[in-house]
Structure formats: C-alpha cells, structure tokens
Design a protein around this motif. Structure first.
Motif, PDB file in Angstrom:
ATOM      1  N   ALA A 130      14.044 -37.682 -20.672  1.00 47.45           N
ATOM      2  CA  ALA A 130      13.699 -39.066 -20.330  1.00 47.45           C
ATOM      3  C   ALA A 130      12.232 -39.198 -19.898  1.00 47.45           C
ATOM      4  CB  ALA A 130      14.628 -39.563 -19.226  1.00 47.45           C
ATOM      5  N   TRP A 131      11.709 -38.172 -19.230  1.00 42.76           N
ATOM      6  CA  TRP A 131      10.327 -38.251 -18.728  1.00 42.76           C
ATOM      7  C   TRP A 131       9.282 -37.880 -19.782  1.00 42.76           C
ATOM      8  CZ3 TRP A 131       8.989 -41.061 -14.938  1.00 42.76           C
ATOM      9  CH2 TRP A 131       9.798 -41.198 -13.811  1.00 42.76           C
ATOM     10  N   ALA A 132       9.696 -37.138 -20.823  1.00 46.26           N
ATOM     11  CA  ALA A 132       8.708 -36.576 -21.766  1.00 46.26           C
ATOM     12  C   ALA A 132       7.722 -37.614 -22.312  1.00 46.26           C
ATOM     13  CB  ALA A 132       9.425 -35.838 -22.894  1.00 46.26           C
ATOM     14  N   PRO A 133       8.196 -38.796 -22.808  1.00 51.22           N
ATOM     15  CA  PRO A 133       7.220 -39.767 -23.331  1.00 51.22           C
ATOM     16  C   PRO A 133       6.198 -40.203 -22.274  1.00 51.22           C
ATOM     17  CG  PRO A 133       9.487 -40.415 -23.862  1.00 51.22           C
ATOM     18  CD  PRO A 133       9.584 -39.275 -22.923  1.00 51.22           C
ATOM     19  N   THR A 134       6.649 -40.402 -21.048  1.00 50.21           N
ATOM     20  CA  THR A 134       5.728 -40.829 -19.975  1.00 50.21           C
ATOM     21  C   THR A 134       4.699 -39.740 -19.705  1.00 50.21           C
ATOM     22  OG1 THR A 134       7.580 -42.014 -18.978  1.00 50.21           O
ATOM     23  CG2 THR A 134       5.662 -41.664 -17.580  1.00 50.21           C
TER      24      THR A 134
ATOM     25  N   LEU B 154       0.653 -39.992 -20.369  1.00 57.42           N
ATOM     26  CA  LEU B 154      -0.331 -39.851 -19.282  1.00 57.42           C
ATOM     27  C   LEU B 154      -1.234 -38.631 -19.486  1.00 57.42           C
ATOM     28  CD1 LEU B 154       2.059 -40.712 -16.302  1.00 57.42           C
ATOM     29  CD2 LEU B 154       0.066 -42.066 -17.000  1.00 57.42           C
ATOM     30  N   GLY B 155      -1.038 -37.940 -20.598  1.00 58.62           N
ATOM     31  CA  GLY B 155      -1.912 -36.803 -20.920  1.00 58.62           C
ATOM     32  C   GLY B 155      -1.458 -35.489 -20.307  1.00 58.62           C
ATOM     33  N   GLY B 156      -0.218 -35.443 -19.818  1.00 55.22           N
ATOM     34  CA  GLY B 156       0.280 -34.213 -19.199  1.00 55.22           C
ATOM     35  C   GLY B 156       1.085 -33.359 -20.162  1.00 55.22           C
ATOM     36  N   GLU B 157       1.440 -32.181 -19.682  1.00 56.65           N
ATOM     37  CA  GLU B 157       2.229 -31.260 -20.501  1.00 56.65           C
ATOM     38  C   GLU B 157       3.657 -31.236 -19.960  1.00 56.65           C
ATOM     39  OE1 GLU B 157       1.872 -26.619 -21.449  1.00 56.65           O
ATOM     40  OE2 GLU B 157      -0.036 -27.717 -21.302  1.00 56.65           O
ATOM     41  N   VAL B 158       4.628 -31.442 -20.832  1.00 53.76           N
ATOM     42  CA  VAL B 158       6.023 -31.507 -20.366  1.00 53.76           C
ATOM     43  C   VAL B 158       6.499 -30.088 -20.030  1.00 53.76           C
ATOM     44  CG1 VAL B 158       8.365 -32.263 -20.948  1.00 53.76           C
ATOM     45  CG2 VAL B 158       6.384 -33.445 -21.945  1.00 53.76           C
ATOM     46  N   PRO B 159       6.930 -29.863 -18.790  1.00 54.62           N
ATOM     47  CA  PRO B 159       7.411 -28.517 -18.452  1.00 54.62           C
ATOM     48  C   PRO B 159       8.763 -28.244 -19.111  1.00 54.62           C
ATOM     49  CG  PRO B 159       7.642 -29.982 -16.571  1.00 54.62           C
ATOM     50  CD  PRO B 159       7.032 -30.790 -17.657  1.00 54.62           C
ATOM     51  N   SER B 160       9.115 -26.981 -19.252  1.00 54.71           N
ATOM     52  CA  SER B 160      10.405 -26.673 -19.874  1.00 54.71           C
ATOM     53  C   SER B 160      11.496 -26.625 -18.802  1.00 54.71           C
ATOM     54  CB  SER B 160      10.350 -25.323 -20.594  1.00 54.71           C
ATOM     55  OG  SER B 160      10.331 -24.292 -19.638  1.00 54.71           O
ATOM     56  N   ALA B 161      12.724 -26.889 -19.244  1.00 52.26           N
ATOM     57  CA  ALA B 161      13.861 -26.850 -18.317  1.00 52.26           C
ATOM     58  C   ALA B 161      14.018 -25.439 -17.748  1.00 52.26           C
ATOM     59  CB  ALA B 161      15.127 -27.276 -19.048  1.00 52.26           C
TER      60      ALA B 161
END
Ligand code: IMP
Length: 434
Positions: free
Chosen positions: A166-170, A174-181
């Motif tokens: 759910a957070w990945a698009p946000t 915002l230019g951040g890197e999505v952390p892994s579960a």
C-alpha cells in the motif's frame, strides 16, 4: 473512584511531565492513551536527566504500574531503548511494571521513512518525523500492524507485506526506496520476544483498576489545539489528544473518568507550522523562549512563543470538560514590564470571545484583542502560597482563573518539583505537599 485525565490545553509542551509527576505520587496506575514518540518529557533519575518519549513518568515510582494503551502508536526500538536506558541506570524492575496493549499499532521503519520524505518535500507541516501520521494512516486504512501481531510470525509477515504494498506508490512518488518485508521482519526479530512479554489486554486491566477504586491517571500527550478533530487542522497531530480520547484510547467508558485536569502555560508556545494568532516575533517573544527554555524536547527545534490566548483556553476547557487548571511557568514572565493577554478576537463578523478556529486558515483575517496588565520583577521560585506572589502576579493569576471560568488546582513557579503550589489534588481531594 478516582480516574483523572491530564490534558494539554494549548499546542502541547504545557509542562505536563512535571504535573503528572507530582500527581503520580498518588496514582497506582498511569496510562498513556494517544500519540507515540512525538511526545517528550524529562525524567529526573538521581542527578541524571533523561528525556523519554513513550514511557509515562510514573515508571520511576516502584508502586506505579504503567500502561501504554491501545490508542497509541509504538515504535518498538524507541520503547525498548528507553527501557534499556532505565535498566542501565539501575531501574531493574521497569519491565515488570510496564504493559503494552496488544491493540496498539506499531510504528515501523517505513512510517518514519514516509514522514521524513514528506517533511523534506514542499508542504510539510513540521512534524516530529517519528512516523506518527503514517502509522495512524495505516490504522485508518486497515493496513496497520498491531503489537499483538508480533505473537504470530506468519500473520506479521502478511500484515507487513500488505502495508508495504500500500505504501510503495507513495514512497516511490516521494523519491524513496521501498524497503523489503524481509528487511522489516529481520529488524523486528531482535525486539519481538521482549515486546511480546509486555503485551496485555490493557482495557481489562485499567477498567478493573477503576472498578476496584484504584487511583488511575490517564496521561495525555500533545495538546487540545493539536487534536485531530479539535485542533487547528491540518496543522495537527494524528490522534485524539483531548480528554474524550482518553476513553477511546484506553478502552474504558467515559463515565469512568472522574476529573479532567487541563494544563496551560502562563503564555503560549507552538512547534511546527500552523496558525498561532498571539505569536510574538519581538523581544518579549525572545524573553519567553530564552527564560522558558522553549526548545523542543524531541526535536530540539526552537518553539514559537506568544501571549496567552483566553478564548483558546475557554475553547480547550469546553471540548475537554476541564474541571481544574494547572498553570505552569508563571516564573518565566518575571522581568517583563507589562504582559498582554488575548481576551477576544475581532473577526469579519465582529468581536467575539470564542476562539475563531474556522477563520484561522487565512492569516490576518482575525485579530486578537489584548488586555495589558502590569508585569513584575520579583523572582517567584521561593513562593509556596498564592498570597506570597507579588501583587501583579497574583492579579494575573486571579484574572486568568476568572476569565477561564475554571478553578486553579495547581500553580508552577519553577522547573523543580518543590517550586509548585498545589491547591487541590483530584486523587485525595485536598492539597498535597509539594
Ligand atoms: P506529528 O505528531 O509528529 O505528526 O506532528 C504533527 C504536529 O504536531 C507538528 O506541528 C508537531 O510539531 C506537533 N507535535 C507533535 N507532538 C508534539 C508535542 O509533544 N509537543 C508539541 N508539538 C507536538
């Protein structure tokens, strides 16, 4: 039955820590019901000072049980860091006296990441960047991870995966890197066992305590004007800071609460952006900041300072149902030749004594109306009864009490515990020794 709620009547930082500390002497259970590590108060441990963000100040009293209730958002690393620090300083029984609601939501690293990225982008409101807003967003979106999920690793993994999705698009936007579960789960592994050992159904515990006639204190965080519903939206925190939030956040009925104590400074401060109609940008404002040491305890940011706002105080009294007031930091006014108090507002619809919260979105639409009062030069730290106050200070206090239409329960004339005049103790119904 004595179940006392302590709430901030302004924008937070009213000096709740000291007042809670004084009254916890008589409390058997202290409960935090909202917010998370965005709050900060100073504990005095022997000669050491320690700023805690999650633990209630009652944690240092051997007879007091401390509860972090389900209205809170809890960062496990911050919580266990505070517990370890207290153990390191000799308070070995901290974990025995602490319990955490299994329904409280967890703040995980992706909440802190989103909060920080948003604050770096245009339009940030000046949050504490502790992940508070995003954690409450997850709660409302039904993608939150609750402390009780730590008991079940499979469920925990599922919840974290769903939240990250759910957070990945946000985060990307915002230019951040999505952390892994996997990364999140590995981080949590170190704290899971200890966190699980603290979990409890805290609503049951607090309700039973109130029914048994124990003295229970529900400790608010932030302040009325930062409340998600009653504050200066959108420049607010994400939880219910007002007294009504104590019932929801703790899981006890509102009729279990016997007294609401509101805390206000003798002047006003605010951190972060947002309306502050009585703000001062002059020498008087500088005096309040320097003499009052008005720098954020969590972020170190200089606080904005201004004159006391009586319409705002009456508003806080109404939305919280304040029974009594604690007036803090009166000593900070010493040295000002004259003091202003906002008594009303001029609005496009005329003069009003109500706090014109709906007009505050556009700066300059409302104008505070001030009453000027004489200041005083005498130090107040040695004063222990109201009659010993210099005449001008006594007049100021009496004026505030009458204008706020709420009796004064306590007056603080310095940072030390002894520098306090307790007029009424809601736990024992009489003045307690300072
Ligand atoms: P957040 O609670 O970190 O999301 O921040 C939202 C707003 O509430 C910002 O303006 C913060 O400065 C303010 N805020 C949050 N916690 C406190 C507090 O304990 N004292 C004063 N202001 C706070």
């Amino acid at each position: 039955m004595s179940c006392v709620v302590i709430v901030g009547a302004q924008w937070g930082d009213e000096g709740k820590g000291k007042i809670v500390d004084i009254y916890t002497e008589d409390a058997e259970i202290v409960v935090r019901y909202a917010g998370g590590p965005n709050a900060g108060h100073t504990l005095v441990v022997g000669d050491d000072k320690l700023v805690v963000r999650l633990l209630p100040s009652g944690i240092l009293r051997p007879q007091t049980r401390c509860v972090l209730a389900q209205g809170m958002v809890i960062d496990p690393d911050v919580l266990l860091g505070e517990v370890d620090e207290l153990i390191r300083r000799g308070h070995r029984d901290v974990e025995k006296r602490l319990c955490v609601s299994d329904r409280a939501h967890l703040i995980l690293p992706y909440h802190v990441l989103v909060d920080t990225l948003r604050e770096a982008a245009p339009g940030g409101i000046g949050t504490t960047k502790k992940g508070i807003g995003p954690a409450y967003e997850d709660k409302a979106r039904r993608t939150g991870v609750r402390a009780g999920d730590l008991r079940d690793p499979v469920r925990l993994g599922q919840r974290i995966r769903a939240a990250l999705e759910a957070w990945a698009p946000t985060i990307k936007h915002l230019g951040g890197e999505v952390p892994s579960a996997e990364e999140m789960l590995a981080k949590l592994e170190a704290s899971t066992k200890r966190m699980v050992s603290l979990l409890a159904n805290t609503s049951l515990i607090v309700d039973a305590a109130v029914r048994e006639g124990k003295r229970v204190m529900l400790e608010g965080a932030q302040g009325t004007l930062l409340d998600i519903d009653h504050g200066t939206y959108p420049f607010v925190t994400s939880s219910s800071a007002v007294a009504g939030g104590a019932s929801i956040g703790t899981g006890i009925g509102p009729n279990r609460i016997s007294t609401v104590l509101g805390i206000t400074k003798a002047y006003a401060t605010r951190v972060g952006s947002g309306p502050f109609p009585t703000e001062l940008n002059d020498g008087d404002g500088q005096h309040l900041r320097e003499v009052g040491a008005e720098f954020g305890s969590v972020t170190g940011r200089p606080r904005r300072t201004g004159w006391l706002d009586l319409p705002a105080l009456r508003y806080a009294s109404r939305v919280n149902g304040i029974d009594g007031l604690a007036l803090t930091k009166l000593d900070v006014l010493t040295g000002l030749s004259r003091i202003q108090v906002c008594i009303a507002y001029d609005t496009p619809e005329g003069r009003t004594e109500e706090f014109p919260i709906d007009y505050l979105d556009v700066p300059g639409v409302v104008k505070p109306v001030y009453q000027e009062m004489p200041g005083w030069s005498e130090k107040l730290d040695g004063v222990r009864v109201l009659d010993e106050l210099p005449k001008a200070a006594r007049n100021y206090v009496r004026f505030l009490e009458e204008a706020a239409k709420v009796p004064l329960f306590l007056l603080s004339v310095g940072p030390r515990r002894s520098e306090t005049i307790v007029l009424h103790n809601p736990f024992v119904g009489r003045a307690a020794a300072p």
